[in-house]
Design a protein around this motif. Structure first.
Motif, PDB file in Angstrom:
ATOM      1  N   THR A 248       0.844  -1.196   0.000  1.00 26.47           N
ATOM      2  CA  THR A 248       0.000   0.000   0.000  1.00 26.47           C
ATOM      3  C   THR A 248       0.877   1.243   0.000  1.00 26.47           C
ATOM      4  OG1 THR A 248      -0.088   0.203   2.411  1.00 26.47           O
ATOM      5  CG2 THR A 248      -1.752  -1.210   1.348  1.00 26.47           C
ATOM      6  N   ASP A 249       0.278   2.378  -0.343  1.00 24.46           N
ATOM      7  CA  ASP A 249       1.016   3.642  -0.322  1.00 24.46           C
ATOM      8  C   ASP A 249       1.530   3.940   1.086  1.00 24.46           C
ATOM      9  OD1 ASP A 249       0.672   4.326  -3.072  1.00 24.46           O
ATOM     10  OD2 ASP A 249      -1.394   4.920  -2.635  1.00 24.46           O
ATOM     11  N   ARG A 250       0.732   3.680   2.111  1.00 21.96           N
ATOM     12  CA  ARG A 250       1.169   3.971   3.475  1.00 21.96           C
ATOM     13  C   ARG A 250       2.356   3.097   3.865  1.00 21.96           C
ATOM     14  NH1 ARG A 250      -0.032   6.715   8.325  1.00 21.96           N
ATOM     15  NH2 ARG A 250       1.792   6.267   9.605  1.00 21.96           N
ATOM     16  N   GLU A 251       2.338   1.846   3.454  1.00 23.16           N
ATOM     17  CA  GLU A 251       3.478   0.974   3.744  1.00 23.16           C
ATOM     18  C   GLU A 251       4.732   1.484   3.038  1.00 23.16           C
ATOM     19  OE1 GLU A 251       2.375  -2.998   2.716  1.00 23.16           O
ATOM     20  OE2 GLU A 251       1.033  -3.237   4.439  1.00 23.16           O
ATOM     21  N   TYR A 252       4.559   2.033   1.853  1.00 24.72           N
ATOM     22  CA  TYR A 252       5.690   2.614   1.137  1.00 24.72           C
ATOM     23  C   TYR A 252       6.233   3.824   1.891  1.00 24.72           C
ATOM     24  CZ  TYR A 252       8.376   4.972  -2.495  1.00 24.72           C
ATOM     25  OH  TYR A 252       9.380   5.602  -3.192  1.00 24.72           O
ATOM     26  N   PHE A 253       5.334   4.707   2.352  1.00 27.67           N
ATOM     27  CA  PHE A 253       5.767   5.878   3.118  1.00 27.67           C
ATOM     28  C   PHE A 253       6.499   5.457   4.387  1.00 27.67           C
ATOM     29  CE2 PHE A 253       1.949   8.334   1.239  1.00 27.67           C
ATOM     30  CZ  PHE A 253       2.719   8.797   0.191  1.00 27.67           C
ATOM     31  N   ASP A 254       5.951   4.468   5.104  1.00 30.70           N
ATOM     32  CA  ASP A 254       6.596   3.984   6.328  1.00 30.70           C
ATOM     33  C   ASP A 254       7.988   3.441   6.022  1.00 30.70           C
ATOM     34  OD1 ASP A 254       4.510   4.629   8.053  1.00 30.70           O
ATOM     35  OD2 ASP A 254       3.530   2.671   7.820  1.00 30.70           O
ATOM     36  N   ALA A 255       8.096   2.727   4.896  1.00 31.78           N
ATOM     37  CA  ALA A 255       9.369   2.088   4.542  1.00 31.78           C
ATOM     38  C   ALA A 255      10.445   3.115   4.222  1.00 31.78           C
ATOM     39  CB  ALA A 255       9.164   1.148   3.360  1.00 31.78           C
TER      40      ALA A 255
ATOM     41  N   GLY B 170      15.504   5.979   6.606  1.00 32.59           N
ATOM     42  CA  GLY B 170      16.289   7.129   6.996  1.00 32.59           C
ATOM     43  C   GLY B 170      16.046   8.338   6.123  1.00 32.59           C
ATOM     44  N   TYR B 171      14.961   8.314   5.337  1.00 34.13           N
ATOM     45  CA  TYR B 171      14.687   9.419   4.421  1.00 34.13           C
ATOM     46  C   TYR B 171      14.328  10.698   5.160  1.00 34.13           C
ATOM     47  CZ  TYR B 171      13.961  10.952  -0.351  1.00 34.13           C
ATOM     48  OH  TYR B 171      14.108  11.572  -1.556  1.00 34.13           O
ATOM     49  N   ALA B 172      13.739  10.559   6.335  1.00 35.67           N
ATOM     50  CA  ALA B 172      13.331  11.747   7.082  1.00 35.67           C
ATOM     51  C   ALA B 172      13.454  11.494   8.572  1.00 35.67           C
ATOM     52  CB  ALA B 172      11.896  12.118   6.734  1.00 35.67           C
ATOM     53  N   THR B 173      13.631  12.574   9.307  1.00 33.58           N
ATOM     54  CA  THR B 173      13.740  12.467  10.762  1.00 33.58           C
ATOM     55  C   THR B 173      12.457  12.905  11.469  1.00 33.58           C
ATOM     56  OG1 THR B 173      14.684  14.705  10.881  1.00 33.58           O
ATOM     57  CG2 THR B 173      16.231  12.872  10.671  1.00 33.58           C
ATOM     58  N   LYS B 174      11.565  13.555  10.745  1.00 32.45           N
ATOM     59  CA  LYS B 174      10.319  14.028  11.352  1.00 32.45           C
ATOM     60  C   LYS B 174       9.439  12.848  11.734  1.00 32.45           C
ATOM     61  CE  LYS B 174       6.246  16.877  10.341  1.00 32.45           C
ATOM     62  NZ  LYS B 174       5.559  17.675   9.303  1.00 32.45           N
ATOM     63  N   GLY B 175       8.955  12.848  12.986  1.00 32.58           N
ATOM     64  CA  GLY B 175       8.196  11.713  13.489  1.00 32.58           C
ATOM     65  C   GLY B 175       6.934  11.406  12.702  1.00 32.58           C
ATOM     66  N   ALA B 176       6.219  12.445  12.259  1.00 30.54           N
ATOM     67  CA  ALA B 176       4.939  12.250  11.572  1.00 30.54           C
ATOM     68  C   ALA B 176       5.092  12.320  10.057  1.00 30.54           C
ATOM     69  CB  ALA B 176       3.939  13.299  12.051  1.00 30.54           C
ATOM     70  N   TYR B 177       6.274  12.049   9.560  1.00 32.22           N
ATOM     71  CA  TYR B 177       6.558  12.193   8.128  1.00 32.22           C
ATOM     72  C   TYR B 177       5.615  11.345   7.278  1.00 32.22           C
ATOM     73  CZ  TYR B 177       9.554  12.659   3.955  1.00 32.22           C
ATOM     74  OH  TYR B 177      10.048  12.926   2.707  1.00 32.22           O
ATOM     75  N   ALA B 178       5.551  10.045   7.558  1.00 32.87           N
ATOM     76  CA  ALA B 178       4.711   9.136   6.757  1.00 32.87           C
ATOM     77  C   ALA B 178       3.238   9.522   6.860  1.00 32.87           C
ATOM     78  CB  ALA B 178       4.918   7.693   7.208  1.00 32.87           C
ATOM     79  N   GLU B 179       2.815   9.910   8.039  1.00 32.46           N
ATOM     80  CA  GLU B 179       1.418  10.300   8.236  1.00 32.46           C
ATOM     81  C   GLU B 179       1.084  11.559   7.436  1.00 32.46           C
ATOM     82  OE1 GLU B 179      -1.665  11.527  11.869  1.00 32.46           O
ATOM     83  OE2 GLU B 179       0.382  10.864  12.320  1.00 32.46           O
ATOM     84  N   SER B 180       2.003  12.526   7.419  1.00 31.10           N
ATOM     85  CA  SER B 180       1.784  13.760   6.660  1.00 31.10           C
ATOM     86  C   SER B 180       1.670  13.471   5.172  1.00 31.10           C
ATOM     87  CB  SER B 180       2.936  14.745   6.913  1.00 31.10           C
ATOM     88  OG  SER B 180       2.983  15.134   8.272  1.00 31.10           O
ATOM     89  N   LEU B 181       2.534  12.584   4.677  1.00 33.08           N
ATOM     90  CA  LEU B 181       2.482  12.215   3.268  1.00 33.08           C
ATOM     91  C   LEU B 181       1.163  11.518   2.935  1.00 33.08           C
ATOM     92  CD1 LEU B 181       6.118  10.879   2.715  1.00 33.08           C
ATOM     93  CD2 LEU B 181       5.127  12.962   1.759  1.00 33.08           C
ATOM     94  N   GLU B 182       0.719  10.624   3.799  1.00 30.94           N
ATOM     95  CA  GLU B 182      -0.533   9.916   3.557  1.00 30.94           C
ATOM     96  C   GLU B 182      -1.710  10.884   3.533  1.00 30.94           C
ATOM     97  OE1 GLU B 182      -2.672   5.863   5.114  1.00 30.94           O
ATOM     98  OE2 GLU B 182      -1.994   7.284   6.640  1.00 30.94           O
ATOM     99  N   ASN B 183      -1.723  11.852   4.434  1.00 23.12           N
ATOM    100  CA  ASN B 183      -2.810  12.837   4.454  1.00 23.12           C
ATOM    101  C   ASN B 183      -2.845  13.640   3.159  1.00 23.12           C
ATOM    102  OD1 ASN B 183      -3.592  12.064   7.026  1.00 23.12           O
ATOM    103  ND2 ASN B 183      -2.400  13.656   8.059  1.00 23.12           N
ATOM    104  N   ASN B 184      -1.674  14.040   2.684  1.00 23.14           N
ATOM    105  CA  ASN B 184      -1.606  14.773   1.426  1.00 23.14           C
ATOM    106  C   ASN B 184      -2.101  13.914   0.260  1.00 23.14           C
ATOM    107  OD1 ASN B 184      -0.509  16.871   2.847  1.00 23.14           O
ATOM    108  ND2 ASN B 184       1.505  16.783   1.918  1.00 23.14           N
ATOM    109  N   LEU B 185      -1.655  12.665   0.236  1.00 24.58           N
ATOM    110  CA  LEU B 185      -2.054  11.746  -0.824  1.00 24.58           C
ATOM    111  C   LEU B 185      -3.572  11.570  -0.864  1.00 24.58           C
ATOM    112  CD1 LEU B 185      -1.414   9.613  -3.009  1.00 24.58           C
ATOM    113  CD2 LEU B 185      -1.125   7.959  -1.158  1.00 24.58           C
TER     114      LEU B 185
END
Length: 211
Positions: free
Chosen positions: A166-173, A178-193
């Motif tokens: 899924t897209d969310r699993e991709y964001f988490d991966a 190590g792509y980002a240090t922000k804690g809510a990075y994957a969640e922010s991307l999913e919300n935008n998507l």
């Protein structure tokens, strides 16, 4: 406003930056209509959803397994093509230079979240430079493909995105990579998507979405 923007941000000719369409050598077209934020501090792309749509088309044609997610990622990282990094180096994914590869780069100040999430650390980082946005896409796909292939990466960054369904699993991966240090990075991307999907950004059977 244009004179202020030109003075503060232009690295090439005015028509190369303040343009409605940027076409690279492969024929991919990316919509940019830049304006300052009213305070002459940053540039914004008025056609931000169109930029994501254009990125989606290019990523899909280049064979990315999650083109909608990757297009969202590019918009998030580059401020829809309007960031200094994107404008000056065509690096729309925020790709940093590898310490093991001799490749062109430019240094920028960056702000990264501490491991415990308690604060942010100001530091300089080396970011890759590309001739075109299309080259940046190729570099991004090379980046995610090479992660986890060698021993130094195996413990910290296993090939998690390859098992994503899924897209969310991709964001988490990619965050775990190590792509980002922000804690809510994957969640922010999913919300935008999800917002782009609700607006039909990736539906190529319909006209481009409104601003």
């Amino acid at each position: 406003k244009v004179s202020v923007v030109k003075e503060a941000f232009l690295t090439k000719k005015a028509e190369d930056i303040l343009t409605k369409s940027v076409r690279d050598q492969e024929g991919y077209k990316f919509q940019l209509e830049l304006e300052d934020d009213g305070e002459s501090t940053i540039l914004r792309n008025k056609k931000h959803r169109q930029f994501v749509r254009d990125m989606f088309i290019a990523l899909k044609e280049k064979g990315h397994p999650f083109p909608e997610a990757a297009a969202t990622h590019a918009g998030y990282e580059s401020r829809f093509g309007a960031s200094d990094l994107a404008q000056e180096t065509n690096n729309v994914f925020g790709l940093k230079k590898s310490t093991k590869v001799d490749e062109p780069y430019k240094e920028y100040d960056t702000r990264e979240e501490a491991e415990d999430g308690s604060s942010y650390i100001e530091k300089k980082a080396k970011f890759r430079t590309f001739n075109t946005i299309g080259d940046s896409i190729d570099g991004y796909m090379e980046h995610i493909n090479n992660r986890g292939l060698t021993a130094p990466h195996s413990e910290k960054t296993p090939k998690q995105w390859r098992s994503a369904t899924t897209d969310r699993e991709y964001f988490d991966a990619i965050q775990k990579d190590g792509y980002a240090t922000k804690g809510a990075y994957a969640e922010s991307l999913e919300n935008n998507l999800n917002d782009y999907k609700s607006r039909g950004v990736f539906d190529l059977t319909n006209p481009p979405p409104p601003l």
